[in-house]
Design an enzyme around this catalytic site. Structure first.
Site, short mmCIF file in Angstrom:
data_model
loop_
_atom_site.label_atom_id
_atom_site.label_comp_id
_atom_site.label_asym_id
_atom_site.label_seq_id
_atom_site.Cartn_x
_atom_site.Cartn_y
_atom_site.Cartn_z
N PRO B 158 50.50 36.15 45.04
CA PRO B 158 50.81 37.56 44.22
C PRO B 158 51.60 37.31 43.09
CG PRO B 158 51.68 37.53 46.77
CD PRO B 158 50.75 35.98 46.67
N TRP B 188 43.71 37.68 48.09
CA TRP B 188 42.34 37.97 47.45
C TRP B 188 41.34 36.74 47.82
CZ3 TRP B 188 44.97 40.03 42.40
CH2 TRP B 188 45.44 41.22 42.72
N PHE B 400 37.12 37.82 38.35
CA PHE B 400 37.27 36.58 38.96
C PHE B 400 37.01 35.33 38.09
CE2 PHE B 400 33.80 37.09 42.14
CZ PHE B 400 32.93 36.94 41.31
N GLU B 401 37.16 34.28 38.81
CA GLU B 401 37.00 32.95 38.04
C GLU B 401 37.47 32.65 36.79
OE1 GLU B 401 34.69 30.10 38.41
OE2 GLU B 401 33.69 30.39 40.32
N GLY B 402 38.60 33.32 36.45
CA GLY B 402 38.95 33.51 35.02
C GLY B 402 38.78 34.71 34.49
N THR B 403 39.56 35.73 34.26
CA THR B 403 39.43 36.92 33.73
C THR B 403 38.69 36.62 32.04
OG1 THR B 403 41.62 36.97 32.54
CG2 THR B 403 41.05 38.21 34.62
N ASN B 404 37.73 37.39 31.83
CA ASN B 404 37.12 37.30 30.51
C ASN B 404 38.10 37.06 29.22
OD1 ASN B 404 34.67 37.27 32.06
ND2 ASN B 404 33.83 38.99 30.70
N GLN B 493 46.90 35.58 19.73
CA GLN B 493 45.68 35.92 20.82
C GLN B 493 44.66 37.12 20.19
OE1 GLN B 493 47.13 36.78 24.75
NE2 GLN B 493 47.75 34.83 25.06
#
Lengths: 413, 581
Positions: B158, B188, B400-404, B493
């Site tokens: 979380p 998740w 998922f797998e790392g947000t873009n 960023q």
């Protein structure tokens, strides 16, 4: 201008009197403007005297010759008479110059750089105004226009001044009051405010001067005023007791024409391998939080040593003291210890005067012999200082740090 | 100089940041299939495709919110649960390219099934393949390969998505040192309700021998459900990929034997990073497959629908949509197979490219499916056409797998790091007498003389121009940014996003150039069409790169920041409607 070598405001000086050979000259031989004003003789200062001097000239009959020399002399005399920052005085000066005579007629005459010395004179007036921070106003410009005409150098300069000086008037973040108090606690406050730019900095008076006012020459207890900000306190706490801190000084600080000396508590910069760690490399799963960029050396590299690139260690506190000897500064360190307990266990090295490092020895340590061209000052051994609390030590050596006007320390100090 | 020393990288993306053209991995378009592998693959493609067309029912899976039993059984029989497990352990032992081809098929038909399989093998037991000891592999892989046991990857909590420091799950070593006690919960987790084997990341106290202090470091564990104490929550209700099971997993006093540590104790961070990096390439292949299917549906509709007396595919609006969909599919597919071939050929530096392919693929697939619904109009919106399900399934691929967004930062920052310049160029025209390699390139570029790069040997002569300009501009911008910000570029960023976008565009350009060149050189029947795709893509990408990088709109960034601040302060939209209330 030819008046450079003349002494300032010397009413009795022998002038060459090149252009004032008129019958109205008094028998003293000095030109009109060099005679003492007809007011009260004792009142040699002040705008009144200036006005009186100019008025005397206005009333002097005869051809108005030597006006340029007059203006130059008047300009030179103004600081002494105290009217250098008075715009009205400059206006009066300008009114002495003839109107319309020096205005070139037509573009061709303008092309030939007309009336060079006269325009230089006008420029001199404006330069002195600029030097003393007097901002011209519309009247100044009007007067200059009347004297020199619209395309002349003095008028252009006046326009530039009218543009820039109002903008630059408030550019000083720490303006000094118009008249500085005499050298002492108040000026020390002003000076520290200027150097310690941090608005969070606390300025503390560690020791009030005795006697309270006046010059601190020979006072029994010189004033000590110090400045330290919370950031500096933190840095000092992190500096750690293992490495020494240095008291360095005196460094000069000029406030208008007063010279103060300040002392600095400094540490050495950390060697590269002890510096703060970059963020934990195992913090972010997806992208690096810290980049390890290599410096590349190539033919475009600048290998010269540049003093701006020297890495200095952190400055932990500042101080202005009436006297710059180790004893007084030791009191400052003792005062700093209240807010920075780590100073109690940190070795403090005093590097005063000509930068000769002398470690704080045990109380009562013997002085090192010093070879001087002048007959050596008698080195007087005072009784050892009582041991300071928390192991903090100052040398009981009575050699003075060399601050300006610092008296040779009396025995027993 | 560092990049000529130990960290010399062949990766094209890294070279981009340096202004170099590292062509090893990109030109010619790599092909890493031996004859035997190609044959095996062709033998597999048929059955798998038929399975997904006939046996699997994606709509039913979506409705039931789980996979049908027949489907599960069929997949296990096909060996789909252990595609990359070595044959001696019971798997198919496929190479990355073969795997990508099969994932392509899966993506074309059912993404929910794809996620179930991917969570199982692409991340679930990948740790075993990468870091497992022979004993661990022997113990777990055979049953994982046949699908008897399902695996899951448990990292997210979380409070911890990308930030490893906020992981709260703890594994306390026992005093005797033979086991750890695991406590915590993960959310998740795909396959959370089905899995028997979990790869769990937990913090363990580690005593640093040097300094004697105890630090908490992440360790990876293989946890079996049979250890006891592992419970899972109800399946989450999701927007898409409903066929895949997603649940919370709770660990309470689970005793994990010390032999089940993956890698070394305290080395879990690296394990996590490598698993994630290794699994990314498959996603682009899945997306390429999805887009192929969707494009077919869009074309089918466009060719059959008549309006205004004409088939709608004759109208420009639809033609543009179809063309853009084709372009995006072509680029994604080219990227996917290039990266998998690179990996097969033994490249070690492909992380940036893999991340680029994930970002590009997921966003391209979303755009393509969205446009397909648009082309299909109302029909696309209805459930029966099946496209809306695909759109819902695709949404999670950007997350998922790392947000873009995070992966963009990864692309930009890793590029700066590995291809780092330092504060190199202080005075550009310094000492022009000494010229050698790197120096020449940089000085020439600074002096505006062009970098002397050329694609002549690699690319078909018709295709070169715009790429080189983009490479130059990119390198110049990277230089300038590093000079301006130095190490503080990590915080910029807004800028990093734009750098990453341009990097993605340039890599995409190079990839299609490579593939189209190969097609032209091999005179394949589709060569001219590919050339058309390539030209169009390069033109548009070139414009995008120039528009993004020149100039970097810093004022706009400030404004955006200010707006964000205002919105945050007022908890939403700042003012009322134009009516005043």
């Amino acid at each position: 201008m030819c008046q450079h070598s003349r002494p300032e405001g010397d009413p009795a000086g022998q002038a060459s009197g090149d252009a004032s050979g008129d019958a109205s000259q008094k028998a003293s031989g000095a030109p009109v403007w060099r005679r003492p004003p007809r007011g009260a003789q004792g009142e040699g200062q002040g705008p009144a005297a200036f006005v009186a001097a100019l008025a005397a000239l206005e009333q002097a009959p005869g051809r108005r010759v030597g006006r340029l020399e007059l203006v130059a002399a008047a300009l030179a005399a103004m600081p002494a008479l105290g009217v250098a920052r008075d715009r009205e005085a400059y206006h009066r000066l300008l009114r002495l110059l003839p109107r319309g005579v020096w205005v070139p007629r037509g573009p061709f005459q303008r092309l030939l750089a007309p009336f060079p010395r006269q325009q230089e004179c006008g420029l001199q007036i404006l330069e002195q105004m600029e030097q003393y921070g007097v901002i011209p106003d519309a009247e100044t410009r009007f007067l200059l226009l009347g004297v020199f005409g619209p395309h002349s150098r003095p008028v252009r300069k006046c326009q530039r001044m009218l543009y820039w000086l109002p903008r630059l008037r408030h550019v000083d973040p720490h303006p000094l009051p118009p008249s500085l108090p005499p050298s002492g606690l108040a000026t020390a406050h002003l000076g520290l405010r200027r150097i310690a730019n941090d608005p969070d900095a606390h300025i503390t008076v560690y020791q009030r001067p005795v006697p309270d006012e006046g010059d601190d020459e020979g006072s029994i207890q010189p004033y000590i005023v110090g400045a330290q900000s919370p950031d500096q306190q933190e840095l000092l706490a992190r500096h750690g007791p293992a490495r020494p801190v240095f008291v360095e000084g005196p460094f000069p600080l000029w406030l208008r024409s007063t010279r103060l000396s300040y002392y600095v508590l400094r540490g050495d910069p950390l060697p590269p391998h002890l510096r703060e760690d970059p963020p934990d490399p195992e913090r972010s799963l997806y992208y690096p939080l810290h980049l390890d960029l290599d410096l590349e050396r190539g033919p475009w590299d600048d290998d010269d040593f540049d003093v701006e690139e020297v890495e200095e260690g952190p400055v932990f506190a500042l101080c202005i003291a009436g006297a710059g000897d180790r004893h007084t500064l030791g009191k400052w360190i003792a005062g700093l210890q209240e807010a920075n307990p780590v100073l109690g266990c940190t070795p403090v090295v005093f590097r005063l005067g000509d930068g000769e490092p002398t470690t704080a020895g045990a109380p009562g340590g013997h002085p090192e012999p010093r070879l001087e061209a002048a007959p050596p000052r008698p080195v007087v051994l005072g009784p050892p200082d009582p041991p300071r609390r928390h192991g903090h030590s100052t040398s009981g050596d009575t050699r003075s740090g060399g601050g300006p006007g610092a008296p040779p320390a009396a025995p027993g100090e | 100089m560092s990049e000529l020393g130990q960290r010399e990288s062949n990766s094209f993306a890294v070279g981009m940041f340096l202004g170099r053209l590292n062509t090893e991995q990109v030109f010619p378009y790599p092909s890493a299939l031996s004859e035997e592998q190609e044959q095996t693959l062709q033998e597999l493609v048929g059955p798998v495709t038929r399975f997904f067309e006939e046996v699997n029912n994606p709509a039913r899976n979506d409705e039931l919110e789980r996979m049908e039993d027949a489907t599960m059984q069929g997949l296990k029989e096909l060996g789909a649960f252990g595609l990359q497990v070595p044959p001696e352990m019971g798997g198919l032992g496929l190479s990355n390219t073969q795997y990508a081809r099969l994932v392509d098929i899966v993506g074309q038909h059912d993404l929910g099934v794809g996620i179930t399989l991917g969570a199982h093998q692409s991340i679930g037991f990948k740790g075993l393949l990468l870091y497992g000891t022979p004993a661990q592999k022997k113990k777990y892989l055979p049953r994982l390969a046949t699908g008897e046991t399902v695996a899951a990857f448990c990292l997210t909590e979380p409070g911890s998505g990308s930030d490893a420091a906020s992981i709260r799950t703890r594994a306390q070593p026992s005093p005797c040192g033979t086991f750890y006690t695991l406590d915590g919960s993960k959310i998740w987790i795909s396959n959370g309700g089905l899995a028997e084997i979990f790869t769990v990341f937990a913090k363990t106290p580690l005593r640093d021998e040097g300094t004697g202090e105890t630090k908490e470091k992440i360790t990876a564990f293989i946890v079996e459900r049979s250890f006891g104490g592992v419970t899972h929550g109800a399946p989450e209700k999701k927007m898409g990929i409903r066929a895949s099971n997603t649940a919370e997993v709770h660990f309470e006093g689970v005793r994990v034997p010390a032999e089940n540590v993956l890698g070394v104790p305290g080395g879990g961070f690296k394990v996590a990073m490598n698993i994630l990096n290794n699994g990314r390439f498959g996603m682009a292949a899945a997306m390429a497959g999805t887009m192929r299917g969707i494009l077919a549906k869009a074309v089918e509709h466009a060719t059959n629908r008549t309006q205004f007396g004409d088939k709608i595919h004759n109208f420009g609006a639809i033609q543009e949509k179809l063309a853009r969909m084709a372009l995006l599919q072509y680029v994604t597919e080219s990227m996917a197979y290039m990266i998998s071939a690179n990996m097969d050929q033994g490249a070690t530096d492909f992380q940036i490219e893999a991340a680029i392919s994930k970002i590009f693929g997921s966003e391209a697939a979303w755009t393509v499916t969205d446009e397909c619904i648009q082309v299909m109009g109302g029909m696309g919106f209805m459930q029966e056409s099946g496209v809306e399900r695909v759109l819902r399934d695709l949404r999670v691929f950007r997350i998922f797998e790392g947000t873009n967004d995070i992966l963009r930062l990864f692309v930009a920052l890793n590029g700066f790091q590995v291809g780092g310049l330092g504060s190199a160029l202080k005075s550009p025209l310094g000492n022009v007498g000494v010229l050698a390699g790197e120096v020449t390139r940089r000085l020439r570029r600074k002096a505006g003389l062009g970098s002397g790069l050329s694609l002549q040997d690699h690319v078909h002569p018709d295709l070169q121009e715009s790429t080189l300009q983009c490479l130059e501009l990119f390198a110049e911008t990277a230089d300038a940014l590093l000079l301006k910000h130095g190490k503080n570029i990590v915080d910029e960023q807004f800028v990093l996003k734009r750098v990453a976008d341009s990097a993605i565009d340039i890599y995409a350009m190079v990839v299609v150039l490579s593939r189209a060149s190969r097609s032209l050189a091999m005179e394949q029947p589709t060569a001219q069409h590919e050339r058309l795709l390539c030209d169009t893509w390069c033109q548009e990408a070139h414009q995008r790169v120039f528009a993004t990088l020149r100039p970097l709109p810093t004022e706009s960034f400030r404004n955006l920041r200010g707006i964000a601040r205002a919105v945050v302060e007022s908890g939403g939209v700042v003012g009322p409607t134009p009516l005043g209330f």
